[in-house]
Design a protein around this motif. Structure first.
Motif, short mmCIF file in Angstrom:
data_model
loop_
_atom_site.label_atom_id
_atom_site.label_comp_id
_atom_site.label_asym_id
_atom_site.label_seq_id
_atom_site.Cartn_x
_atom_site.Cartn_y
_atom_site.Cartn_z
N ILE A 134 1.29 -0.87 0.38
CA ILE A 134 -0.13 -0.01 -0.28
C ILE A 134 0.90 0.94 -0.60
O ILE A 134 0.63 2.29 -1.04
N GLY A 135 1.66 0.76 0.81
CA GLY A 135 2.70 2.86 0.97
C GLY A 135 3.32 2.51 -0.58
O GLY A 135 3.56 3.97 -0.64
N ILE A 136 3.69 1.93 -1.16
CA ILE A 136 4.57 1.56 -2.37
C ILE A 136 3.49 1.98 -3.86
O ILE A 136 3.46 3.47 -4.43
N GLY A 137 2.38 1.80 -3.81
CA GLY A 137 0.98 2.31 -3.98
C GLY A 137 1.04 4.15 -3.51
O GLY A 137 0.99 4.32 -5.00
N LEU A 138 0.48 4.45 -3.00
CA LEU A 138 0.47 5.77 -2.03
C LEU A 138 1.97 6.64 -2.90
O LEU A 138 1.60 8.04 -2.77
N GLY A 139 3.39 5.62 -2.71
CA GLY A 139 4.61 6.46 -3.18
C GLY A 139 3.83 6.81 -4.63
O GLY A 139 4.44 7.88 -4.87
#
Length: 289
Positions: A68-73
């Motif tokens: 999720i963090g990668i997607g948000l980034g």
């Protein structure tokens, strides 16, 4: 000064700083992608230092959160690039007004994420935003730089709204500084292979401006947000956040000698008014639940 007043003061300083980020689209003679990369590196370092000093852990709770963090980034990377690109094509005033269509875009996207139905007030807000954008756009042609800047700005607003909804749904259990730290960390590898040759040959002035953008105008405001929310209600924060376009436009007039047209200012008032209305309306709904 009591904690509440100090937090409110800090919050206004935060919005001035965030509004000031727009100025760097004109002050730094680099493409939007290079500015974003140069902004992300010092911001990431400072945010993780803040997380460390706050006693939080760097690591996320589970593997799902990393994805999720990668997607948000990735969303944040494209949002920042299009944010600066919008202003480079048009102006700071036009770009920041176009960006602040995101509260209404958020309301229109919410039914896709939560069991929320649109009502006639939301449609009215959307119409106000469309009228505001219509006043800003000089001609319906992509050959016009201002029109192109507005469209890129609205796309940036869409990405920001999407990022915020995903964050609220799946990533809100992390502090703002920690979540933003991870997102700025992801931005760097996303953009490093697309950098212009000018980035590695920048002069000292450009390097200092990027450092200032990443630290004072990015990491510091996110740290101030984290501390302000301890003493302020979410509604107060959201309403003060709507002052960001006003501060950005005023800074552009003072520092860049921009002269927004009357139509641009009226369009901006319509867009920001819709943003304020949706902010108040959302918090009223939350209170009833």
């Amino acid at each position: 000064m009591n904690p509440v007043k100090r937090s409110l003061f800090n919050l206004h300083i935060t919005m001035i700083l965030l509004g000031g980020t727009a100025l760097f689209s004109k002050l730094i003679a680099l493409p939007a992608l290079d500015i974003t990369f140069g902004r992300a590196i010092p911001a990431c370092v400072c945010l993780f230092l803040f997380v460390k000093l706050s006693g939080e852990k760097f690591r996320l709770n589970n593997t799902k959160d990393y994805f999720i963090g990668i997607g948000l980034g990735v969303l944040m990377a494209i949002h920042w690039v299009t944010y600066f690109m919008s202003m480079q094509y048009s102006s700071v005033s036009v770009g920041i007004i176009a960006l602040f269509t995101f509260p209404v875009i958020t309301v229109l996207l919410e039914p896709l994420f939560e069991k929320i139905k649109l009502n006639w007030q939301d449609i009215l807000s959307a119409c106000a935003v469309l009228l505001g954008i219509y006043l800003i756009v000089p001609s319906v042609s992509l050959s016009n730089d201002i029109t192109l800047g507005v469209l890129i700005g609205i796309f940036s607003a869409f990405l920001y709204a999407l990022r915020n909804l995903i964050h609220r749904q799946y990533f809100s259990h992390y502090s703002g500084a920690r979540a933003m730290g991870w997102q700025t960390l992801i931005i760097c590898p996303c953009l490093v292979f697309f950098l212009n040759d000018d980035f590695s040959q920048m002069d000292t002035r450009t390097a200092l401006l990027l450092l200032c953008l990443g630290t004072v105008f990015t990491a510091l405001p996110h740290a101030l947000i984290a501390s302000s929310l301890k003493h302020l209600r979410a509604k107060t924060f959201s309403l003060v956040a709507c002052m960001q376009p006003f501060y950005g436009v005023v800074l552009a007039i003072i520092i860049l000698n921009e002269s927004p047209t009357i139509k641009t200012l009226i369009g901006g008032i319509l867009v920001v008014s819709a943003a304020i209305y949706e902010t108040v309306h959302t918090h009223q709904n939350l209170r009833r639940q």
